[in-house]
Scaffold this motif. Structure first.
Motif, PDB file in Angstrom:
ATOM      1  N   GLY A  79       0.874  -1.197  -0.112  1.00  0.00           N
ATOM      2  CA  GLY A  79      -0.268   0.135   0.217  1.00  0.00           C
ATOM      3  C   GLY A  79       1.053   1.357  -0.288  1.00  0.00           C
ATOM      4  N   LEU A  80       0.232   2.720   0.053  1.00  0.00           N
ATOM      5  CA  LEU A  80       0.718   4.071   0.001  1.00  0.00           C
ATOM      6  C   LEU A  80       1.357   3.835   1.247  1.00  0.00           C
ATOM      7  CD1 LEU A  80      -1.670   6.032  -2.426  1.00  0.00           C
ATOM      8  CD2 LEU A  80       0.755   5.557  -2.904  1.00  0.00           C
ATOM      9  N   ILE A  81       2.662   4.424   1.456  1.00  0.00           N
ATOM     10  CA  ILE A  81       3.603   4.450   2.724  1.00  0.00           C
ATOM     11  C   ILE A  81       2.496   6.193   3.441  1.00  0.00           C
ATOM     12  CG2 ILE A  81       5.335   3.611   2.098  1.00  0.00           C
ATOM     13  CD1 ILE A  81       6.313   6.033   1.817  1.00  0.00           C
ATOM     14  N   SER A 137       3.716   1.658   5.482  1.00  0.00           N
ATOM     15  CA  SER A 137       2.650   0.826   4.817  1.00  0.00           C
ATOM     16  C   SER A 137       1.108   1.165   5.238  1.00  0.00           C
ATOM     17  CB  SER A 137       2.271   0.349   3.515  1.00  0.00           C
ATOM     18  OG  SER A 137       4.770   0.440   2.995  1.00  0.00           O
ATOM     19  N   LEU A 138      -0.082   2.074   5.165  1.00  0.00           N
ATOM     20  CA  LEU A 138      -1.438   1.553   5.015  1.00  0.00           C
ATOM     21  C   LEU A 138      -2.041   0.131   4.218  1.00  0.00           C
ATOM     22  CD1 LEU A 138      -2.921   5.100   5.335  1.00  0.00           C
ATOM     23  CD2 LEU A 138      -1.749   3.636   6.707  1.00  0.00           C
ATOM     24  N   THR A 139      -2.773  -0.255   4.293  1.00  0.00           N
ATOM     25  CA  THR A 139      -4.049  -1.455   3.882  1.00  0.00           C
ATOM     26  C   THR A 139      -4.576  -0.384   3.582  1.00  0.00           C
ATOM     27  OG1 THR A 139      -4.932  -1.899   6.238  1.00  0.00           O
ATOM     28  CG2 THR A 139      -3.154  -3.229   6.436  1.00  0.00           C
ATOM     29  N   ASP A 140      -5.417  -1.301   2.469  1.00  0.00           N
ATOM     30  CA  ASP A 140      -6.649  -1.321   1.295  1.00  0.00           C
ATOM     31  C   ASP A 140      -8.207  -0.218   2.428  1.00  0.00           C
ATOM     32  OD1 ASP A 140      -5.175  -1.787  -0.907  1.00  0.00           O
ATOM     33  OD2 ASP A 140      -6.656  -3.432  -1.315  1.00  0.00           O
ATOM     34  N   ARG A 141      -8.165  -0.970   3.777  1.00  0.00           N
ATOM     35  CA  ARG A 141      -8.864  -0.580   5.328  1.00  0.00           C
ATOM     36  C   ARG A 141      -9.028   0.529   5.549  1.00  0.00           C
ATOM     37  NH1 ARG A 141     -14.175   0.074   6.826  1.00  0.00           N
ATOM     38  NH2 ARG A 141     -15.080  -0.689   8.428  1.00  0.00           N
ATOM     39  N   GLU A 142      -6.942   0.507   5.729  1.00  0.00           N
ATOM     40  CA  GLU A 142      -6.903   1.610   6.083  1.00  0.00           C
ATOM     41  C   GLU A 142      -6.902   2.964   5.868  1.00  0.00           C
ATOM     42  OE1 GLU A 142      -3.953  -0.063   9.495  1.00  0.00           O
ATOM     43  OE2 GLU A 142      -3.162   0.379   7.622  1.00  0.00           O
ATOM     44  N   ARG A 143      -6.997   2.712   4.732  1.00  0.00           N
ATOM     45  CA  ARG A 143      -6.395   3.769   3.271  1.00  0.00           C
ATOM     46  C   ARG A 143      -7.839   4.093   3.702  1.00  0.00           C
ATOM     47  NH1 ARG A 143      -3.994   1.886  -1.825  1.00  0.00           N
ATOM     48  NH2 ARG A 143      -5.186   4.075  -2.502  1.00  0.00           N
ATOM     49  N   GLN A 144      -9.166   3.618   3.650  1.00  0.00           N
ATOM     50  CA  GLN A 144     -10.485   3.628   2.645  1.00  0.00           C
ATOM     51  C   GLN A 144     -11.115   4.438   4.784  1.00  0.00           C
ATOM     52  OE1 GLN A 144     -12.242   0.114   2.247  1.00  0.00           O
ATOM     53  NE2 GLN A 144     -11.296  -0.214  -0.114  1.00  0.00           N
TER      54      GLN A 144
END
Length: 281
Positions: A2-4, A50-57
């Motif tokens: 994921g994005l940092i 890095s963030l997970t997709d869930r964290e990014r959402q």
């Protein structure tokens, strides 16, 4: 991968900077800390994480709310007052630093050790809880007309373990209360005139409760009511009330027509008149 964090924060800060209500770009850190359950220091120290997709959402949802103007205190669910975090949401006014002067003034008064304090229009309960903690021998009664506000205040007082000394009453100001045993009344009543609404930030006028903001054509309707309704206080009882920055002359005049004498008007951090200290004749 994921994005940092550094990339996500940089993009969020750019988006915050485009808003007319001028949110601080630091709020990106605070929102991400809230989403991750971290401190702001942890966010700043882990820029390569890095963030997970869930964290990014979840972060995108929180940021989206802020970009609409919703106050960050409502998004993260708390606001500091007198060095302590208080739960807040859209049912209550967000505690302001200026209101701390009301508590500071109250704590300087020569009160009886076993005093009874009344907080009118308690909202989140920040003033009532703070006085109860700072004056551990006192008993505090806090009122509000809003059931939602009292629900928030209850959450705060129970979290601070004050349910044995702080009592909540649903009523309009002091209506129906026996005032004869009250030694001190605190209040941060609404004091904004209706025609001033257009000059307020959208963060305030679009999100904070109208009941806690506006008070008639001149913004003094609640102060008039306070001085009238509190005439039942015993001689020597204190009233500490927040006022608008342009209301000193009016509050002085209202005091001359009431059962109270105005002791002083204290300034806030900006040097503007903010707290009126009165005493029952």
């Amino acid at each position: 991968m994921g994005l940092i964090i550094s990339d996500i924060l940089a993009h969020a800060r750019q988006r915050l900077a485009t808003r007319d209500f001028q949110p601080s770009t630091r709020e990106a850190n605070l929102l991400l800390a809230h989403v991750l359950g971290w401190s702001e220091a942890q966010v700043l120290a882990r820029q390569d994480h890095s963030l997970t997709d869930r964290e990014r959402q979840r972060f995108e949802i929180a940021l989206g709310r802020r970009l609409t103007g919703e106050p960050i205190a409502y998004i993260v669910g708390h606001k500091e007052f007198f060095g302590r975090p208080f739960q807040v949401d859209s049912r209550v006014l967000i505690p302001r630093p200026e209101t701390e002067h009301v508590v500071e003034t109250a704590l300087e008064l020569p009160l009886p050790r076993w005093s009874t304090v009344l907080d009118l229009g308690t909202g989140s309960g920040c003033m009532a809880c703070t006085v109860a903690l700072e004056l551990p021998a006192c008993r505090v009664i806090a009122t509000d007309l809003s059931l939602g506000a009292l629900t928030v205040a209850w959450a705060n007082l129970t979290h601070l373990d004050l349910s044995d000394r702080l009592y909540l009453v649903r009523t309009d100001l002091a209506h129906g209360l026996d005032l004869s045993g009250i030694d001190l009344v605190l209040s941060n009543p609404p004091y904004i005139a209706y025609d001033e609404a257009q000059s307020l930030s959208l963060e305030v006028v679009d999100f904070e409760p109208e009941l806690a903001l506006f008070a008639g054509a001149a913004g003094l309707a609640m102060h008039r009511r306070l001085l009238d309704e509190l005439a039942g206080l015993h001689s020597g009882a204190w009233l500490v009330v927040e006022i608008g920055a342009d209301q000193e002359a009016e509050i002085r005049q209202l005091a001359t027509e009431s059962a109270f004498r105005l002791i002083e008007v204290r300034p806030d951090y900006a040097g503007l008149p903010r707290v009126a200290l009165l005493q029952r004749h």
